[in-house]
Design an enzyme around this catalytic site. Structure first.
Site, PDB file in Angstrom:
ATOM      1  N   ASP A 298       0.833  -1.198   0.000  1.00  0.00           N
ATOM      2  CA  ASP A 298       0.000   0.000   0.000  1.00  0.00           C
ATOM      3  C   ASP A 298       0.872   1.254   0.000  1.00  0.00           C
ATOM      4  O   ASP A 298       1.645   1.486   0.928  1.00  0.00           O
ATOM      5  CB  ASP A 298      -0.883   0.011   1.258  1.00  0.00           C
ATOM      6  CG  ASP A 298      -1.822   1.206   1.279  1.00  0.00           C
ATOM      7  OD1 ASP A 298      -2.888   1.116   0.652  1.00  0.00           O
ATOM      8  OD2 ASP A 298      -1.479   2.236   1.912  1.00  0.00           O
TER       9      ASP A 298
ATOM     10  N   TYR B 222       2.605   9.892  -0.100  1.00  0.00           N
ATOM     11  CA  TYR B 222       3.628   9.357   0.816  1.00  0.00           C
ATOM     12  C   TYR B 222       5.037   9.691   0.307  1.00  0.00           C
ATOM     13  O   TYR B 222       6.008   9.551   1.042  1.00  0.00           O
ATOM     14  CB  TYR B 222       3.515   7.836   0.978  1.00  0.00           C
ATOM     15  CG  TYR B 222       2.208   7.348   1.575  1.00  0.00           C
ATOM     16  CD1 TYR B 222       1.296   8.236   2.149  1.00  0.00           C
ATOM     17  CD2 TYR B 222       1.891   5.993   1.569  1.00  0.00           C
ATOM     18  CE1 TYR B 222       0.107   7.773   2.676  1.00  0.00           C
ATOM     19  CE2 TYR B 222       0.699   5.535   2.100  1.00  0.00           C
ATOM     20  CZ  TYR B 222      -0.195   6.433   2.648  1.00  0.00           C
ATOM     21  OH  TYR B 222      -1.380   5.974   3.171  1.00  0.00           O
TER      22      TYR B 222
ATOM     23  N   LYS C  22      -2.869   5.888  -4.443  1.00  0.00           N
ATOM     24  CA  LYS C  22      -4.037   6.747  -4.183  1.00  0.00           C
ATOM     25  C   LYS C  22      -3.869   8.120  -4.826  1.00  0.00           C
ATOM     26  O   LYS C  22      -2.758   8.658  -4.856  1.00  0.00           O
ATOM     27  CB  LYS C  22      -4.200   6.944  -2.659  1.00  0.00           C
ATOM     28  CG  LYS C  22      -4.069   5.656  -1.855  1.00  0.00           C
ATOM     29  CD  LYS C  22      -4.286   5.852  -0.369  1.00  0.00           C
ATOM     30  CE  LYS C  22      -3.952   4.583   0.402  1.00  0.00           C
ATOM     31  NZ  LYS C  22      -2.556   4.482   0.822  1.00  0.00           N
TER      32      LYS C  22
ATOM     33  N   HIS D 147      -7.917   9.133  -2.028  1.00  0.00           N
ATOM     34  CA  HIS D 147      -7.273   9.101  -0.703  1.00  0.00           C
ATOM     35  C   HIS D 147      -8.194   9.606   0.418  1.00  0.00           C
ATOM     36  O   HIS D 147      -8.289   8.985   1.476  1.00  0.00           O
ATOM     37  CB  HIS D 147      -5.974   9.919  -0.756  1.00  0.00           C
ATOM     38  CG  HIS D 147      -4.947   9.497   0.245  1.00  0.00           C
ATOM     39  ND1 HIS D 147      -3.603   9.551   0.003  1.00  0.00           N
ATOM     40  CD2 HIS D 147      -5.066   9.010   1.506  1.00  0.00           C
ATOM     41  CE1 HIS D 147      -2.939   9.123   1.074  1.00  0.00           C
ATOM     42  NE2 HIS D 147      -3.813   8.783   1.987  1.00  0.00           N
TER      43      HIS D 147
END
Ligand SMILES: NC(=O)c1ccc[n+]([C@@H]2O[C@H](COP(=O)([O-])OP(=O)(O)OC[C@H]3O[C@@H](n4cnc5c(N)ncnc54)[C@H](OP(=O)(O)O)[C@@H]3O)[C@@H](O)[C@H]2O)c1
Length: 276
Positions: free
Chosen positions: A46, A51, A76, A109
């Site tokens: 994931d 990120y 996402k 997200h």
């Protein structure tokens, strides 16, 4: 180690029953963590554009030597890229970062209800799936009302809703909605995000009764409720531990005992949280 089971999605595909979270690893740390985890047997990873570690995640997948078809990769679309055209462009950015020709699961997200672009974003996700660039589409942090609106306005339900879920936030109501609509629940923050959850006396007692760690007892709880946890660990020992919990069964009383602590949200409230 018992083999990891999988769940059937409402689009006919399958998702492994547990995955590896990668926040807040940077590219180098994500490469190490992902390559190591895939070597241990993880098959779900994931990540997210936000990120900042899609490149490292992609490198880790390549380095692991595991066949691309055998790895379930999730990323996402961030808040700043919501909207039809921006989502298509954001996906291309993610795909380039990951170095992959397709993504297994693409998620919105956060819903950002004030911005009110999640329906247009969803229409772009449907197109990406039709084009084969994304195999399954889903959402994250969506409430029952947000899910209803997607269904009403597009006729297409997400395969997955990735939500904050752990014994302090068991999400009974939203899980019931998911079950009624055939949506798989993925749990983020499944181990309580480094807070004191794993020292909870009820959880420790259940773990001791089975000769497992508190983390394994909690992951088992997720699995028995039908959710897919994505625990993050960059430590090979804890990664192994977080994959090795399919060989025991909790009783109904133990499932309840695990949630006997106070209710607590560790992350943002989906109705108001804004992250771009
Ligand atoms: N969709 C969203 O909005 C959203 C939001 C947050 C997170 N996520 C995703 O969900 C993933 C998981 O959530 P999270 O990282 O916030 O929380 P988490 O997985 O509940 O907790 C991670 C923390 O627990 C530690 N840990 C891991 N395994 C352990 C074990 N067996 N025993 C004791 N400690 C352990 C980790 O440290 P070590 O690394 O040192 O082991 C890390 O500090 C994220 O990585 C991300 O991929 C999604």
């Amino acid at each position: 180690m018992t083999e990891t089971p999988s769940h059937k999605l409402n689009d006919g595909r399958t998702v492994p029953a547990v995955g590896l979270g990668t926040w807040p690893l940077d590219d180098d740390a994500a490469e190490e963590a992902v390559a190591g985890a895939l070597g241990l047997g993880y098959r779900l990873v994931d990540t997210a554009l936000n990120y900042g570690n899609e490149t490292g995640t992609g490198r880790g997948i390549a380095r692991s030597g595991v066949d691309r078809e055998d790895v379930f990769v999730t990323t996402k679309v961030p808040g700043r890229h919501q909207g039809y055209e921006k989502t298509l462009a954001s996906f291309e950015e993610s795909r380039r970062n990951l170095g992959l020709s397709y993504v297994d699961l693409y998620l919105i997200h956060w819903p950002l209800p004030r911005v009110d672009l999640y329906v247009d974003t969803w229409k772009a996700m449907i197109r990406l799936r039709e084009e084969g660039l994304v195999r399954s589409i889903g959402v994250s942090n969506f409430t029952a009302d947000h899910l209803d609106r997607l269904e009403r306005e597009t006729g297409v339900l997400p395969a997955v809703n990735q939500i904050e879920m752990h014994p302090r936030l068991p999400q009974e109501e939203l899980r019931a909605v998911h079950a009624a609509k055939g949506i798989i629940t993925e749990s983020w923050g499944p181990l309580g995000r480094g807070h004191d959850l794993l020292a909870d006396p009820g959880i420790v007692a259940v773990a001791e009764a089975h000769g497992v760690t508190p983390g394994q007892a909690v992951l088992r709880w997720h699995t028995q409720l039908g959710a897919v946890p994505i625990p993050k660990s960059a430590d090979p020992g804890r990664q192994r531990e977080n994959l090795d919990y399919f060989g025991f069964e909790l009783t109904a009383g133990e499932l309840e005992r695990i949630t006997s602590g106070p209710r607590q949200r560790f992350g943002g409230d989906p109705e108001t949280h804004e992250e771009f």
